[in-house]
Design an enzyme around this catalytic site. Structure first.
Site, PDB file in Angstrom:
ATOM      1  N   PRO A   2     -45.145  13.865  45.191  1.00 40.12           N
ATOM      2  CA  PRO A   2     -45.321  14.907  44.194  1.00 40.12           C
ATOM      3  C   PRO A   2     -45.035  16.325  44.699  1.00 40.12           C
ATOM      4  O   PRO A   2     -45.787  16.858  45.498  1.00 40.12           O
ATOM      5  CB  PRO A   2     -46.801  14.784  43.809  1.00 40.12           C
ATOM      6  CG  PRO A   2     -47.442  14.079  44.964  1.00 40.12           C
ATOM      7  CD  PRO A   2     -46.406  13.576  45.866  1.00 40.12           C
ATOM      8  N   GLU A   3     -43.993  16.931  44.197  1.00 39.84           N
ATOM      9  CA  GLU A   3     -43.809  18.375  44.340  1.00 39.84           C
ATOM     10  C   GLU A   3     -44.197  18.992  43.003  1.00 39.84           C
ATOM     11  O   GLU A   3     -44.651  18.300  42.095  1.00 39.84           O
ATOM     12  CB  GLU A   3     -42.361  18.692  44.730  1.00 39.84           C
ATOM     13  CG  GLU A   3     -42.000  18.128  46.105  1.00 39.84           C
ATOM     14  CD  GLU A   3     -40.633  18.547  46.609  1.00 39.84           C
ATOM     15  OE1 GLU A   3     -40.313  19.746  46.493  1.00 39.84           O
ATOM     16  OE2 GLU A   3     -39.902  17.693  47.112  1.00 39.84           O
ATOM     17  N   LYS A  50     -48.744  23.157  43.467  1.00 42.38           N
ATOM     18  CA  LYS A  50     -48.976  21.717  43.614  1.00 42.38           C
ATOM     19  C   LYS A  50     -50.432  21.347  43.345  1.00 42.38           C
ATOM     20  O   LYS A  50     -50.841  20.209  43.584  1.00 42.38           O
ATOM     21  CB  LYS A  50     -48.558  21.263  45.020  1.00 42.38           C
ATOM     22  CG  LYS A  50     -47.061  21.441  45.288  1.00 42.38           C
ATOM     23  CD  LYS A  50     -46.726  21.152  46.732  1.00 42.38           C
ATOM     24  CE  LYS A  50     -45.292  21.577  47.035  1.00 42.38           C
ATOM     25  NZ  LYS A  50     -45.021  21.585  48.484  1.00 42.38           N
ATOM     26  N   ARG A 237     -41.036  20.556  58.866  1.00 47.59           N
ATOM     27  CA  ARG A 237     -40.449  19.515  58.005  1.00 47.59           C
ATOM     28  C   ARG A 237     -38.966  19.406  58.330  1.00 47.59           C
ATOM     29  O   ARG A 237     -38.366  20.350  58.841  1.00 47.59           O
ATOM     30  CB  ARG A 237     -40.617  19.861  56.519  1.00 47.59           C
ATOM     31  CG  ARG A 237     -42.003  20.311  56.112  1.00 47.59           C
ATOM     32  CD  ARG A 237     -43.068  19.263  56.327  1.00 47.59           C
ATOM     33  NE  ARG A 237     -42.807  18.054  55.563  1.00 47.59           N
ATOM     34  CZ  ARG A 237     -43.071  17.904  54.265  1.00 47.59           C
ATOM     35  NH1 ARG A 237     -43.621  18.885  53.587  1.00 47.59           N
ATOM     36  NH2 ARG A 237     -42.825  16.785  53.653  1.00 47.59           N
TER      37      ARG A 237
END
Length: 251
Positions: A2-3, A50, A237
Site C-alpha cells: 500500500p502506497e 499513508k 530503499r
DNA sequence: AAGTAATGCATAA
DNA sequence: TATGCCTTACTTA
C-alpha cells in the site's frame, strides 16, 4: 503493497460504506481493544498520506498504518467468518471490512492527531495544499529528489514504486539535487495526476495505455529505450532509474 | 514445500 | 544498523 493511492482508495470505499452508520467493531485476533468503538456511529474515514484515520462519535480517532504488508479484506456478507489474525473488523448490516497485518492500529487523541497532521507533508491526493507550497516544501528539503519524495514530511503518500515511476516520467534522476521550481512543479503535477489514476485503478499506473507495465520499477531494462536500468540504495530503499532518460540536471 | 523480498516505517540498539 | 509487523507474490527445490 500500500502506497498513498491504495490508502486513499480504502478510505474512499470505507467512508462510502460506513460514514453515518452504526458499526460493530471487533478484534477477532484480540490485539486491539475494539470495545470503545462497538455500536458507535462512524463520522468519517480519511486518508492522510499513508495514514488512515477513523472518526467515531464519542470515541478517540483510530489511527491505522498498513506498513509494508497490511491490507483490508471486504466481505459483502458481514457474518462471514473472519480469518484468524484479523486485527479489526468494522461491520454494518451490509458489509464488513477486515484489517490484516497492519503496522499500526491504535486510538489517537486530538493532540497526537494534530502532531501527525503537522508532521505530514502535502498529499497529492488531497486538495488541501496548493502547488506553490508543495514545490516550496520539496525545494526546502535540500536532499536528493529521490530522498525528498520518500520523506513523508516533505510530500506524503509516495512510496518506492511511485518514486521510481514519477521520477522517470519527469526525466529526473533520483540523485538530482537543487532541481529548481519548474522541475519540482512538473513532478508535483505528475504525482497529482498519476496517483489519482492509481487510486481509481487500484494499482500503480504510470502509463494509462499500459496500466500493468512500469517504465523502470523492478525492470531489467527501460521500457522506453531499452537501456539497462541502474539500481542502487537511496534513502534506505532500492532506487531504479534509466541512465539515458533521466538526468541529474533538470532541463 | 519452503524460502525470500517487498509498494513502510517506528522503535530499539 | 537491526527488528517487528506476521501477508503476499514470487522463486527455488
Amino acid at each position: 503493497m500500500p502506497e498513498g493511492h491504495l490508502v486513499h482508495r480504502y478510505a474512499d470505499e470505507q467512508h462510502e460504506a460506513l460514514a453515518g452508520r452504526v458499526v460493530s467493531a471487533t478484534s477477532p485476533q484480540g490485539r486491539f481493544d475494539a470495545g470503545p468503538y462497538d455500536g458507535r456511529v462512524v463520522e468519517g474515514v480519511e486518508a492522510l498520506g499513508k495514514h488512515l484515520l477513523y472518526r467515531l462519535e464519542g470515541a478517540p480517532a483510530i489511527h491505522v498504518h498498513l506498513g509494508m504488508r497490511g491490507l483490508f479484506l471486504r466481505y459483502d456478507d458481514p457474518a462471514a467468518e473472519p480469518r484468524k489474525g484479523t486485527r479489526l473488523r468494522l461491520a454494518t448490516g451490509e458489509a464488513a471490512f477486515d484489517l490484516i497485518a497492519p503496522a499500526r492500529c491504535e486510538p489517537m487523541d486530538e493532540r497526537a492527531l494534530a502532531a501527525l497532521r503537522a508532521a505530514t507533508g502535502p498529499d497529492p491526493l488531497r486538495g488541501d495544499v496548493g502547488r506553490t507550497e508543495a514545490v516550496q516544501r520539496l525545494l526546502a528539503a535540500h536532499v536528493p529528489v529521490g530522498a525528498a519524495v520518500l520523506d513523508q514530511g516533505v510530500w506524503s503518500g509516495i512510496g518506492n514504486a511511485w518514486r521510481a515511476e514519477l521520477l522517470f516520467l519527469t526525466g529526473l534522476d533520483p540523485g538530482a539535487r537543487d532541481i529548481g521550481a519548474e522541475a519540482a512543479g512538473r513532478l508535483w503535477d505528475a504525482a497529482v495526476r498519476y496517483l489519482a489514476l492509481g487510486r481509481d485503478a487500484g494499482q500503480v499506473v504510470s502509463d494509462p495505455e499500459a496500466p500493468d507495465e512500469r517504465w523502470v520499477y523492478k525492470r531489467e531494462r527501460c521500457r522506453r529505450c531499452g537501456t539497462a536500468v541502474r539500481t542502487w540504495t537511496l534513502a534506505s530503499r532500492t532506487a531504479y532509474a534509466c541512465p539515458a532518460d533521466q538526468h541529474l540536471d533538470a532541463l
